[in-house]
Design an enzyme around this catalytic site. Structure first.
Site, short mmCIF file in Angstrom:
data_model
loop_
_atom_site.label_atom_id
_atom_site.label_comp_id
_atom_site.label_asym_id
_atom_site.label_seq_id
_atom_site.Cartn_x
_atom_site.Cartn_y
_atom_site.Cartn_z
N PRO A 97 35.69 25.16 35.65
CA PRO A 97 36.67 26.27 35.71
C PRO A 97 38.10 25.91 35.30
CG PRO A 97 36.31 25.43 37.90
CD PRO A 97 35.36 24.66 37.00
N CYS A 98 38.33 25.71 34.02
CA CYS A 98 39.69 25.43 33.55
C CYS A 98 40.60 26.65 33.71
CB CYS A 98 39.67 24.95 32.10
SG CYS A 98 38.84 26.04 30.93
N HIS A 99 40.02 27.84 33.89
CA HIS A 99 40.85 29.03 34.08
C HIS A 99 41.60 28.99 35.41
CE1 HIS A 99 36.90 30.01 35.88
NE2 HIS A 99 37.60 30.72 36.76
#
Length: 209
Positions: A169-171
């Site tokens: 989850p880089c968001h």
């Protein structure tokens, strides 16, 4: 259990698929790719993208677009030479779980990952996996965690190279001032993903509080 393995320097057959999906009232394309690993499969790519103009289509529905395939090849450049093979069945489990996530029915993924990248990128991606659903941290926090206190910009580049966004989850990584910056799929998608998680996290707290 969410498995993660890292390899580099192999030539691979990569089985990909492009699936049209709807998320928060808009149409997107979900790009997924996997490789064989013994009796199961490992995800090597997963991304949500806005549909490209029709003139990019080359084979037909579900078969690929030049722009998407170029992005997929670029994300796997550390794997060596890859042969892309369209295959819906090979990615069905990934597609199902991502759709459940986008519908707000899933928080954690039960998929095995095989990621290709530099040593620094792999360190960053491991840290991303530790960020809980509905929580955001800064690029500086990740830089500190990987032992490079002044490496916030380098962390941003590693996030940009993340081949399995949504799942890794880089968001959930934002600027130190709280601004939404740096997301390969576009800031509008990042904002929607964070809004989805925040809403579901708040509902969970309300129900259990």
């Amino acid at each position: 259990m969410f498995g993660l393995e890292m390899y580099q320097g192999y030539d691979l057959d990569v089985f990909y698929w492009i699936e049209p999906v709807s998320f928060m009232g808009e149409d997107y394309n979900l790009l997924t790719a996997s490789v064989d690993h013994d009796i199961d499969r490992m995800v090597v790519y997963c991304a949500l993208r806005k549909p490209v103009p029709p003139n990019y289509a080359i084979i037909g529905f579900g078969q690929g677009h030049e722009e998407y395939l170029a992005e997929l090849r670029n994300s796997l450049r550390h794997a060596g030479t890859v042969r892309l093979v369209p295959d819906h069945a090979a990615n069905l489990q990934t597609i199902r779980q991502v759709l459940e996530y986008l519908d707000g029915r899933r928080r954690d993924f039960a998929l095995r990952l095989r990621l290709f990248g530099t040593e620094f990128q792999q360190k960053v991606w491991r840290e991303l996996l530790k960020i809980p659903y509905g929580v955001t941290i800064s690029y500086g926090d990740i830089a500190y965690a990987v032992g490079n206190r002044k490496g916030a910009r380098a962390v941003g580049m590693a996030n940009n190279r993340n081949p399995v966004s949504l799942i890794v989850p880089c968001h959930r990584v934002i600027g130190k001032n709280g601004k939404l910056v740096g997301y390969g799929g576009g800031l509008d998608i990042k904002e929607k993903l964070l809004s989805l998680e925040k809403m579901n996290a708040e509902i969970s707290v309300t129900c259990t509080g």
